[in-house]
Motif scaffolding. Sequence first.
Motif, PDB file in Angstrom:
ATOM      1  N   PHE A 172       0.824  -1.205   0.000  1.00 55.86           N
ATOM      2  CA  PHE A 172       0.000   0.000   0.000  1.00 55.86           C
ATOM      3  C   PHE A 172       0.862   1.261   0.000  1.00 55.86           C
ATOM      4  CE2 PHE A 172      -2.273   3.347   2.290  1.00 55.86           C
ATOM      5  CZ  PHE A 172      -3.385   3.472   1.488  1.00 55.86           C
ATOM      6  N   ARG A 173       1.885   1.261   0.830  1.00 56.11           N
ATOM      7  CA  ARG A 173       2.744   2.432   0.908  1.00 56.11           C
ATOM      8  C   ARG A 173       3.492   2.674  -0.418  1.00 56.11           C
ATOM      9  NH1 ARG A 173       0.732   5.754   4.401  1.00 56.11           N
ATOM     10  NH2 ARG A 173       0.078   4.654   6.305  1.00 56.11           N
ATOM     11  N   SER A 174       3.956   1.587  -1.015  1.00 59.75           N
ATOM     12  CA  SER A 174       4.689   1.743  -2.296  1.00 59.75           C
ATOM     13  C   SER A 174       3.758   2.268  -3.383  1.00 59.75           C
ATOM     14  CB  SER A 174       5.293   0.402  -2.729  1.00 59.75           C
ATOM     15  OG  SER A 174       6.248  -0.033  -1.786  1.00 59.75           O
ATOM     16  N   ALA A 175       2.546   1.711  -3.398  1.00 62.29           N
ATOM     17  CA  ALA A 175       1.592   2.172  -4.403  1.00 62.29           C
ATOM     18  C   ALA A 175       1.238   3.626  -4.204  1.00 62.29           C
ATOM     19  CB  ALA A 175       0.331   1.301  -4.361  1.00 62.29           C
ATOM     20  N   LEU A 176       1.141   4.050  -2.964  1.00 66.38           N
ATOM     21  CA  LEU A 176       0.791   5.434  -2.686  1.00 66.38           C
ATOM     22  C   LEU A 176       1.968   6.364  -2.948  1.00 66.38           C
ATOM     23  CD1 LEU A 176      -1.506   7.234  -1.526  1.00 66.38           C
ATOM     24  CD2 LEU A 176      -0.414   6.960   0.715  1.00 66.38           C
ATOM     25  N   GLU A 177       3.148   5.966  -2.563  1.00 65.52           N
ATOM     26  CA  GLU A 177       4.305   6.840  -2.622  1.00 65.52           C
ATOM     27  C   GLU A 177       4.851   7.005  -4.046  1.00 65.52           C
ATOM     28  OE1 GLU A 177       5.326   8.543  -0.184  1.00 65.52           O
ATOM     29  OE2 GLU A 177       7.168   9.425  -0.966  1.00 65.52           O
ATOM     30  N   TYR A 178       4.909   5.910  -4.804  1.00 63.34           N
ATOM     31  CA  TYR A 178       5.599   5.938  -6.097  1.00 63.34           C
ATOM     32  C   TYR A 178       4.654   5.945  -7.287  1.00 63.34           C
ATOM     33  CZ  TYR A 178       9.444   4.651  -3.029  1.00 63.34           C
ATOM     34  OH  TYR A 178      10.360   4.628  -2.020  1.00 63.34           O
ATOM     35  N   SER A 179       3.392   6.034  -7.035  1.00 65.72           N
ATOM     36  CA  SER A 179       2.439   6.062  -8.141  1.00 65.72           C
ATOM     37  C   SER A 179       2.552   7.372  -8.903  1.00 65.72           C
ATOM     38  CB  SER A 179       1.011   5.890  -7.617  1.00 65.72           C
ATOM     39  OG  SER A 179       0.076   6.042  -8.674  1.00 65.72           O
ATOM     40  N   ALA A 180       2.416   7.299 -10.232  1.00 67.35           N
ATOM     41  CA  ALA A 180       2.428   8.509 -11.051  1.00 67.35           C
ATOM     42  C   ALA A 180       1.098   9.235 -10.994  1.00 67.35           C
ATOM     43  CB  ALA A 180       2.758   8.154 -12.499  1.00 67.35           C
ATOM     44  N   ILE A 181       0.082   8.612 -10.438  1.00 73.31           N
ATOM     45  CA  ILE A 181      -1.238   9.213 -10.288  1.00 73.31           C
ATOM     46  C   ILE A 181      -1.347   9.778  -8.878  1.00 73.31           C
ATOM     47  CG2 ILE A 181      -3.719   8.763 -10.306  1.00 73.31           C
ATOM     48  CD1 ILE A 181      -3.199   6.510 -12.272  1.00 73.31           C
ATOM     49  N   GLY A 182      -1.896  10.968  -8.787  1.00 72.12           N
ATOM     50  CA  GLY A 182      -2.058  11.571  -7.480  1.00 72.12           C
ATOM     51  C   GLY A 182      -3.077  10.827  -6.623  1.00 72.12           C
ATOM     52  N   LYS A 183      -2.709  10.549  -5.367  1.00 73.23           N
ATOM     53  CA  LYS A 183      -3.587   9.810  -4.458  1.00 73.23           C
ATOM     54  C   LYS A 183      -3.596  10.501  -3.089  1.00 73.23           C
ATOM     55  CE  LYS A 183      -2.816   5.336  -6.691  1.00 73.23           C
ATOM     56  NZ  LYS A 183      -2.397   3.927  -6.497  1.00 73.23           N
ATOM     57  N   ALA A 184      -4.783  10.402  -2.422  1.00 74.79           N
ATOM     58  CA  ALA A 184      -4.908  11.009  -1.085  1.00 74.79           C
ATOM     59  C   ALA A 184      -5.921  10.213  -0.270  1.00 74.79           C
ATOM     60  CB  ALA A 184      -5.337  12.468  -1.189  1.00 74.79           C
ATOM     61  N   LEU A 185      -5.622  10.057   1.019  1.00 77.03           N
ATOM     62  CA  LEU A 185      -6.565   9.453   1.958  1.00 77.03           C
ATOM     63  C   LEU A 185      -7.397  10.568   2.577  1.00 77.03           C
ATOM     64  CD1 LEU A 185      -4.273   6.820   3.735  1.00 77.03           C
ATOM     65  CD2 LEU A 185      -6.062   6.374   2.052  1.00 77.03           C
ATOM     66  N   LEU A 186      -8.736  10.386   2.657  1.00 84.79           N
ATOM     67  CA  LEU A 186      -9.653  11.401   3.163  1.00 84.79           C
ATOM     68  C   LEU A 186     -10.343  10.909   4.430  1.00 84.79           C
ATOM     69  CD1 LEU A 186     -11.346  12.427  -0.219  1.00 84.79           C
ATOM     70  CD2 LEU A 186      -9.291  13.398   0.842  1.00 84.79           C
ATOM     71  N   ASP A 187     -10.638  11.890   5.315  1.00 83.61           N
ATOM     72  CA  ASP A 187     -11.396  11.529   6.516  1.00 83.61           C
ATOM     73  C   ASP A 187     -12.887  11.710   6.237  1.00 83.61           C
ATOM     74  OD1 ASP A 187     -11.853  14.231   6.553  1.00 83.61           O
ATOM     75  OD2 ASP A 187     -10.523  14.644   8.254  1.00 83.61           O
ATOM     76  N   SER A 188     -13.696  11.586   7.279  1.00 84.87           N
ATOM     77  CA  SER A 188     -15.148  11.639   7.109  1.00 84.87           C
ATOM     78  C   SER A 188     -15.638  13.010   6.700  1.00 84.87           C
ATOM     79  CB  SER A 188     -15.844  11.198   8.412  1.00 84.87           C
ATOM     80  OG  SER A 188     -15.426  12.030   9.494  1.00 84.87           O
ATOM     81  N   GLU A 189     -14.868  14.082   6.919  1.00 86.86           N
ATOM     82  CA  GLU A 189     -15.259  15.430   6.533  1.00 86.86           C
ATOM     83  C   GLU A 189     -14.661  15.872   5.196  1.00 86.86           C
ATOM     84  OE1 GLU A 189     -15.608  17.143  11.101  1.00 86.86           O
ATOM     85  OE2 GLU A 189     -14.220  18.043   9.671  1.00 86.86           O
ATOM     86  N   GLY A 190     -13.985  14.961   4.509  1.00 90.37           N
ATOM     87  CA  GLY A 190     -13.410  15.289   3.210  1.00 90.37           C
ATOM     88  C   GLY A 190     -12.077  15.967   3.290  1.00 90.37           C
TER      89      GLY A 190
END
Length: 741
Positions: free
Chosen positions: A369-387
């Motif tokens: 999960f960390r590798s996919a998030l860190e080195y992905s060429a696509i922007g990714k973000a984890l969101l909380d319940s308030e966005g």
Amino acid sequence: MSESAQPPQPDDVRTASPSRGGHVLALAVLIGSLLIVFVTWRAAYEREVATARARFVARTDEVVYLLRERMSNFELVLQGGSALFATVARPSPQQWHSYAVGLDSQERFPALVGLGFAPYVSHSELPILQTQWRESGYGLLEIEPRGHRPYYAPILLLEPKSPENLAAMGFDMYSEPTRRAAMQAAMESGESRLTGPVHLVQDGVDRETGLLLYEPIYRAGDRPATRAARLESMQGWVYMPFRMQGFVDMALGGLYENERFRVYDVTDGRDQLLYTTQLSDIEASPAFRHTRHVDHFGRRWRVEFDSPPLAQAVPRLSGPSGLQSLLALGLFTSLLMYAIAWVLARTQARAQTLAMRMTEDYRRSEQRFRSALEYSAIGKALLDSEGRIVEANPALGRIIGRDSATLIGMKLEALFEDEEALPIGHGSGAEQGVHRATRRLHHHAGGLPRHAQLTYAPVPGNVGQDVTGLVQVEDVTERLRAEARVHALNRTLEARVALRTRELSQANQELESFAYSVSHDLRAPLRAIDGFSRVLTERYGDRLDDSGRDYLARVRKAASRMGELIDALLKIARVTRGELKIERIDLSRIAAEVVEELRAGDAGHAPEIDITPGLHADADAALVRNLLGNLLGNAWKFTRGTQGPRIEFGATTRDDGTTEFHVRDNGAGFPQDYVEKLFRPFQRLHAQEQFAGHGIGLATVKRIVERHGGTIRAEGAEGQGATFRFTLPGEGAAPGLDPAT
């Protein structure tokens, strides 16, 4: 406590060494990789050799084709010379010079020594020929070699008039066995014939290999059908001598100057060398050899090709980028893979020690999960319940134009210009599912707004962690711009196509107007020529001699012929005009009506007619009637004078399910070699005196078939009839027709 009594520390795992199984695995990797390298190298080696051989064979085919094509051009030149004899009994030297100069043979065919004519005279006719030649003012015709022979074939006409050609005048080619064999074969067969290797009389002491091509000339320019008639009607030969070296250089044109090959004449069962290449390394052992046989005008040649040595024929076998280098690289890679396998085995031993301190599944899942998030060429973000953004990867920061660390705690909606909201924090993941949208986002650096494609998916967080979803942000601005450019380009292309269509339509209309205008302007002078010629004949015919009246009759006949040709041109132009009116028509009924019209117009000719009933097609009735009228009219005309004339109209079903109609007769036929000339306007394969016509019927047929989207082809042989096959769209043959074989 002593050092030996201390408990194991985590760093002790570095002393772990691979197990016996790890060594075996590394050795297996080495052996397997070596096998793969050698098998792959061998397959590549054989593929390269096979490819080089195929290229070599293809080049030999091209060389043979060029030799054959150039020899065919020689035959066309001879046939043009024979056509001159169809207009005059024997051309004068001035006429022959004019014809040869018109050919521009020295520029077009530099290998030719000349273009000449040799009459076929008996011993009793030879003095008459010499007397006629001398009385015509051409000097004394001396025959070489001297001696009494039943027949002679002295060189009478020869162009260009070089000193060597002038010295060859009077040489009796019929006295030399090789030349006589080719001349006899041409006379008896009525076709062009080639000699074996000879020494040209023009070469003198230079004994370069030469050849001669002969075309028989018969009296009145006819082609007698039987051998006895050909011998009786023989007048002489049009011939051309040429040197083999120059012929090969001219045929290849410098395109294959590095090819190694030899040409042998093997017609008489023995090898006679005609040509061989002269290369400095010809003695080197070739990588490949290939042999081709070529049949030229009664002679059979064997062409033996040698490729360069293997290193030159297959250059990829060696060199910095060759297969040898690839083999070395493969061996190095195998050793590297062995080292990697050994290191992996050692790592496995260490991992087994570390596995006691953590759960392997959790560690690997977290790492993925960390590798996919860190080195992905696509922007990714984890969101909380308030966005709000809990964690963002570097790719998202690059898209937004800010450092990813500064995005933590910001609301995701604040990054976009529009107000469409993602369904964040409402319901469970199973209820929400995946949501996608394309939105415009602000660029932090103050640049232009950009478009991003968002994909939201609910994901659970750790216990006590406020994480409800994962959003992926992909910058699609350039893709959308490219799509917009493609749409704009398509609209531009459509406009250009419409413009070109209008221009083509206008050009066709202008061509039709031009054709009608020219035909109208030509008719007035033709009528004047015909009218004044008729007045001259009626009023002053008694003052003219027979030659004058004959000239006037020829003028009127030529004017009439010109009028007929104008009508023929207009007839061809009308075929392409007007809109097609496609309907279901009965081809069998139309063919029967055409035959009845032919019988009414020519009651003296009654061939057997066989029309297959029930043949239908979807086509324009008027054009199809014109098509069948031309095909059946041709069959009717060319069966005149044939024993048991027969004409057939039917159809067969081809393997692809389409119906092919045909018109077959057993009349005069035509040479299959000239089939392409049949469908050209004003191209005729028979003399006007033998079969009258303008030469536009089959050209009209071809245009009608092609306007319907069909095809047409012809098959025939001289004296054995002809068959014309054509297709029409939407055709439907009668039930019970057998498929074409």
